[in-house]
Design a protein around this motif. Structure first.
Motif, PDB file in Angstrom:
ATOM      1  N   LEU A  39       0.830  -1.207   0.000  1.00 54.13           N
ATOM      2  CA  LEU A  39       0.000   0.000   0.000  1.00 54.13           C
ATOM      3  C   LEU A  39       0.860   1.250   0.000  1.00 54.13           C
ATOM      4  O   LEU A  39       0.566   2.230  -0.693  1.00 54.13           O
ATOM      5  CB  LEU A  39      -0.933   0.014   1.212  1.00 54.13           C
ATOM      6  N   VAL A  40       1.907   1.228   0.791  1.00 60.44           N
ATOM      7  CA  VAL A  40       2.810   2.377   0.856  1.00 60.44           C
ATOM      8  C   VAL A  40       3.522   2.564  -0.477  1.00 60.44           C
ATOM      9  O   VAL A  40       3.603   3.677  -1.012  1.00 60.44           O
ATOM     10  CB  VAL A  40       3.827   2.205   1.997  1.00 60.44           C
ATOM     11  N   LYS A  41       4.017   1.478  -1.037  1.00 61.70           N
ATOM     12  CA  LYS A  41       4.733   1.567  -2.312  1.00 61.70           C
ATOM     13  C   LYS A  41       3.809   2.066  -3.418  1.00 61.70           C
ATOM     14  O   LYS A  41       4.205   2.878  -4.267  1.00 61.70           O
ATOM     15  CB  LYS A  41       5.329   0.214  -2.681  1.00 61.70           C
ATOM     16  N   ASN A  42       2.575   1.605  -3.420  1.00 61.79           N
ATOM     17  CA  ASN A  42       1.618   2.064  -4.422  1.00 61.79           C
ATOM     18  C   ASN A  42       1.277   3.541  -4.239  1.00 61.79           C
ATOM     19  O   ASN A  42       1.064   4.260  -5.223  1.00 61.79           O
ATOM     20  CB  ASN A  42       0.347   1.222  -4.376  1.00 61.79           C
ATOM     21  N   LEU A  43       1.233   4.002  -2.984  1.00 62.02           N
ATOM     22  CA  LEU A  43       0.974   5.418  -2.753  1.00 62.02           C
ATOM     23  C   LEU A  43       2.156   6.265  -3.230  1.00 62.02           C
ATOM     24  O   LEU A  43       1.966   7.356  -3.779  1.00 62.02           O
ATOM     25  CB  LEU A  43       0.680   5.683  -1.275  1.00 62.02           C
ATOM     26  N   TYR A  44       3.366   5.763  -3.031  1.00 63.32           N
ATOM     27  CA  TYR A  44       4.527   6.431  -3.624  1.00 63.32           C
ATOM     28  C   TYR A  44       4.284   6.616  -5.131  1.00 63.32           C
ATOM     29  O   TYR A  44       4.493   7.704  -5.683  1.00 63.32           O
ATOM     30  CB  TYR A  44       5.792   5.583  -3.463  1.00 63.32           C
ATOM     31  N   ARG A  45       3.884   5.532  -5.794  1.00 61.48           N
ATOM     32  CA  ARG A  45       3.673   5.575  -7.246  1.00 61.48           C
ATOM     33  C   ARG A  45       2.531   6.526  -7.609  1.00 61.48           C
ATOM     34  O   ARG A  45       2.608   7.258  -8.592  1.00 61.48           O
ATOM     35  CB  ARG A  45       3.366   4.176  -7.773  1.00 61.48           C
ATOM     36  N   GLU A  46       1.468   6.489  -6.825  1.00 55.50           N
ATOM     37  CA  GLU A  46       0.316   7.361  -7.099  1.00 55.50           C
ATOM     38  C   GLU A  46       0.719   8.823  -7.085  1.00 55.50           C
ATOM     39  O   GLU A  46       0.300   9.612  -7.947  1.00 55.50           O
ATOM     40  CB  GLU A  46      -0.786   7.136  -6.060  1.00 55.50           C
ATOM     41  N   PHE A  47       1.499   9.209  -6.101  1.00 56.79           N
ATOM     42  CA  PHE A  47       1.875  10.608  -5.983  1.00 56.79           C
ATOM     43  C   PHE A  47       2.811  11.038  -7.121  1.00 56.79           C
ATOM     44  O   PHE A  47       2.726  12.173  -7.603  1.00 56.79           O
ATOM     45  CB  PHE A  47       2.515  10.879  -4.621  1.00 56.79           C
ATOM     46  N   VAL A  48       3.694  10.147  -7.568  1.00 55.91           N
ATOM     47  CA  VAL A  48       4.527  10.463  -8.729  1.00 55.91           C
ATOM     48  C   VAL A  48       3.654  10.567  -9.974  1.00 55.91           C
ATOM     49  O   VAL A  48       3.799  11.498 -10.786  1.00 55.91           O
ATOM     50  CB  VAL A  48       5.621   9.398  -8.923  1.00 55.91           C
ATOM     51  N   HIS A  49       2.722   9.646 -10.136  1.00 52.30           N
ATOM     52  CA  HIS A  49       1.776   9.664 -11.261  1.00 52.30           C
ATOM     53  C   HIS A  49       1.007  10.983 -11.300  1.00 52.30           C
ATOM     54  O   HIS A  49       0.701  11.515 -12.373  1.00 52.30           O
ATOM     55  CB  HIS A  49       0.810   8.483 -11.098  1.00 52.30           C
ATOM     56  N   ALA A  50       0.737  11.539 -10.117  1.00 50.83           N
ATOM     57  CA  ALA A  50      -0.023  12.779 -10.012  1.00 50.83           C
ATOM     58  C   ALA A  50       0.825  14.022 -10.214  1.00 50.83           C
ATOM     59  O   ALA A  50       0.273  15.123 -10.350  1.00 50.83           O
ATOM     60  CB  ALA A  50      -0.710  12.849  -8.655  1.00 50.83           C
ATOM     61  N   GLY A  51       2.155  13.875 -10.222  1.00 51.62           N
ATOM     62  CA  GLY A  51       2.992  15.024 -10.514  1.00 51.62           C
ATOM     63  C   GLY A  51       4.123  15.305  -9.559  1.00 51.62           C
ATOM     64  O   GLY A  51       4.853  16.289  -9.725  1.00 51.62           O
ATOM     65  N   SER A  52       4.320  14.474  -8.536  1.00 49.48           N
ATOM     66  CA  SER A  52       5.420  14.714  -7.607  1.00 49.48           C
ATOM     67  C   SER A  52       6.756  14.424  -8.266  1.00 49.48           C
ATOM     68  O   SER A  52       6.923  13.402  -8.946  1.00 49.48           O
ATOM     69  CB  SER A  52       5.260  13.847  -6.350  1.00 49.48           C
ATOM     70  N   ASP A  53       7.706  15.322  -8.061  1.00 53.74           N
ATOM     71  CA  ASP A  53       9.063  15.133  -8.570  1.00 53.74           C
ATOM     72  C   ASP A  53       9.920  14.312  -7.621  1.00 53.74           C
ATOM     73  O   ASP A  53      11.065  13.994  -7.946  1.00 53.74           O
ATOM     74  CB  ASP A  53       9.756  16.491  -8.745  1.00 53.74           C
ATOM     75  N   VAL A  54       9.373  14.023  -6.457  1.00 57.63           N
ATOM     76  CA  VAL A  54      10.155  13.402  -5.386  1.00 57.63           C
ATOM     77  C   VAL A  54       9.345  12.285  -4.736  1.00 57.63           C
ATOM     78  O   VAL A  54       8.138  12.433  -4.507  1.00 57.63           O
ATOM     79  CB  VAL A  54      10.521  14.444  -4.306  1.00 57.63           C
ATOM     80  N   VAL A  55      10.009  11.171  -4.444  1.00 65.88           N
ATOM     81  CA  VAL A  55       9.423  10.150  -3.574  1.00 65.88           C
ATOM     82  C   VAL A  55      10.010  10.381  -2.188  1.00 65.88           C
ATOM     83  O   VAL A  55      11.196  10.141  -1.948  1.00 65.88           O
ATOM     84  CB  VAL A  55       9.757   8.728  -4.057  1.00 65.88           C
ATOM     85  N   LEU A  56       9.183  10.884  -1.295  1.00 63.49           N
ATOM     86  CA  LEU A  56       9.618  11.126   0.076  1.00 63.49           C
ATOM     87  C   LEU A  56       9.410   9.850   0.877  1.00 63.49           C
ATOM     88  O   LEU A  56       8.276   9.386   1.036  1.00 63.49           O
ATOM     89  CB  LEU A  56       8.809  12.269   0.698  1.00 63.49           C
ATOM     90  N   ALA A  57      10.482   9.259   1.360  1.00 64.92           N
ATOM     91  CA  ALA A  57      10.376   8.009   2.121  1.00 64.92           C
ATOM     92  C   ALA A  57       9.478   8.225   3.331  1.00 64.92           C
ATOM     93  O   ALA A  57       9.602   9.219   4.054  1.00 64.92           O
ATOM     94  CB  ALA A  57      11.749   7.539   2.554  1.00 64.92           C
ATOM     95  N   PHE A  58       8.581   7.297   3.562  1.00 60.33           N
ATOM     96  CA  PHE A  58       7.600   7.423   4.637  1.00 60.33           C
ATOM     97  C   PHE A  58       8.231   7.015   5.972  1.00 60.33           C
ATOM     98  O   PHE A  58       7.937   5.971   6.531  1.00 60.33           O
ATOM     99  CB  PHE A  58       6.369   6.582   4.330  1.00 60.33           C
ATOM    100  N   THR A  59       9.129   7.879   6.449  1.00 61.33           N
ATOM    101  CA  THR A  59       9.742   7.658   7.760  1.00 61.33           C
ATOM    102  C   THR A  59       9.393   8.774   8.733  1.00 61.33           C
ATOM    103  O   THR A  59      10.017   8.896   9.789  1.00 61.33           O
ATOM    104  CB  THR A  59      11.277   7.533   7.629  1.00 61.33           C
ATOM    105  N   TYR A  60       8.399   9.576   8.372  1.00 61.87           N
ATOM    106  CA  TYR A  60       7.902  10.584   9.300  1.00 61.87           C
ATOM    107  C   TYR A  60       7.303   9.878  10.510  1.00 61.87           C
ATOM    108  O   TYR A  60       6.494   8.964  10.367  1.00 61.87           O
ATOM    109  CB  TYR A  60       6.853  11.468   8.633  1.00 61.87           C
TER     110      TYR A  60
END
Length: 355
Positions: A52-73
């Motif tokens: 789910l996390v990996k797919n959300l990474y992909r979704e946000f890039v698909h939507a226009g993000s230039d960066v994959v921010l690792a989910f370590t917040y």
């Protein structure tokens, strides 16, 4: 491996006058989907539902993000201790970083490591400072090992903790650029938003700039309407790229942070699980994008409350056409409101009057 030699890095993009779009907001989006508990907000989902996390990474890039921010917040030692999972700390961080690197490599985007507010920092308390430094160190070292292109330190309420984060990135980050953003709460100095250790936001960012940050600015707590004026003050004082990553909620001068928002119907406080009634729409993000462009903000995105459609709207407002733009709204072929010449209409005018 980091992107040096393959795609343009963060600093190079900014020096070339580009705007970098960064989709954040994993905590709230995965809580909204039912995979993360509001309260402690620990990203256990990285271990329990990594796909789910990996797919959300992909979704946000698909939507226009230039960066994959690792989910370590909030994936730091204190948060894991609170829920009795400190033994999973390293695995959680490395899993989030590995998946982020994989998606960044798949999509030709940048990958950023992430550290954040610890809730432990106490000014002039050596034990507190040492503990916070130790927590930052281990996450930064894992980010370097995981191939991060740069490291984000974010959501700091105090300049003191933000400065510790920057110093830790410089000491342990192997030369990676640092993006440091502050969270604006309800503190003020002479009419300007301030940190909780009594430094104006613009002065705090100037000090972070002078200490070696590549980007400074603000993230979280405030929506677009109440963040833009803060970003303007920072832009007036700083000479390096300025960041603005608001929450996706309609904050106002009366209720400037999303923690202070109330339901327009009931008057009750809506944070954290009833924020939907104050959610920004796509037009809000288009307006925010135009304002960022007018101000010359080069590092922009959306924090808590983000969704792929909002990121797409922000990207399009900045002149981008990400893959998700293929599915941007087009009402020309709508059965009732459409205007396309090939559309067959039967009593449409009568129908529209009743819609």
């Amino acid at each position: 491996m980091p992107t040096s030699g393959s795609i343009k890095g963060l600093v190079e993009r900014l020096e070339d006058g580009e705007t970098v779009i960064v989709a954040e907001g994993y905590l709230f989006e995965l809580q909204r989907r039912g995979y993360l508990k509001a309260g402690a907000y620990v990203p256990e989902v990285v271990l329990e539902h990594p796909d789910l996390v990996k797919n959300l990474y992909r979704e946000f890039v698909h939507a226009g993000s230039d960066v994959v921010l690792a989910f370590t917040y909030y994936a730091h030692r204190e948060k894991l201790r609170l829920i009795g999972r400190e033994d999973d700390l390293e695995k959680l961080n490395k899993t989030a970083l590995r998946m982020a690197r994989e998606v960044a490599d798949e999509t030709g985007t940048l990958m950023a490591g992430n550290i954040c507010n610890t809730n432990l920092y106490l000014k002039d308390d050596p034990d507190s400072i040492s503990t916070v430094q130790s927590m930052f160190k281990e996450q930064i070292e894992w980010a370097v090992e995981g191939g991060a292109d740069y490291i984000v330190g974010e959501t700091f309420g105090s300049l003191g903790e933000a400065m510790l984060a920057l110093q830790s990135i410089k000491e342990h980050g192997k030369g990676l650029p640092a993006v440091i953003t502050l969270a604006t709460h309800l503190y003020e100095i002479e009419g300007e938003c301030a940190t909780n250790d009594n430094v104006s936001m613009s002065d705090a960012c100037k000090q972070l700039q002078d200490s070696g940050a590549a980007v400074v600015g603000v993230n979280c707590t405030r929506g677009p309407k109440t963040m833009i004026p803060v970003a303007q003050c920072i832009k007036n004082k700083c000479t390096i790229p300025v960041a603005a990553l608001p929450v996706a909620y309609r904050t106002t001068d009366k209720e400037p942070s999303f923690q202070s928002l109330t339901d327009p119907q009931t008057g009750k406080r809506v944070f954290p699980i009833n924020l939907d009634c104050t959610q920004c729409c796509q037009d809000d993000m288009i307006e925010f994008g135009h304002q960022c462009k007018d101000l010359g903000l080069q590092y922009v995105g959306i924090c808590c409350g983000n969704s792929s459609s909002l990121t797409r709207s922000l990207a399009e407002s900045l002149g981008r056409q990400p893959p998700a733009s293929r599915y941007s709204p087009d009402m020309s072929k709508h059965y009732a409101y459409g205007t396309h010449p090939s559309l067959k209409k039967f009593n449409t005018e009568k129908l529209v009057k009743h819609l």
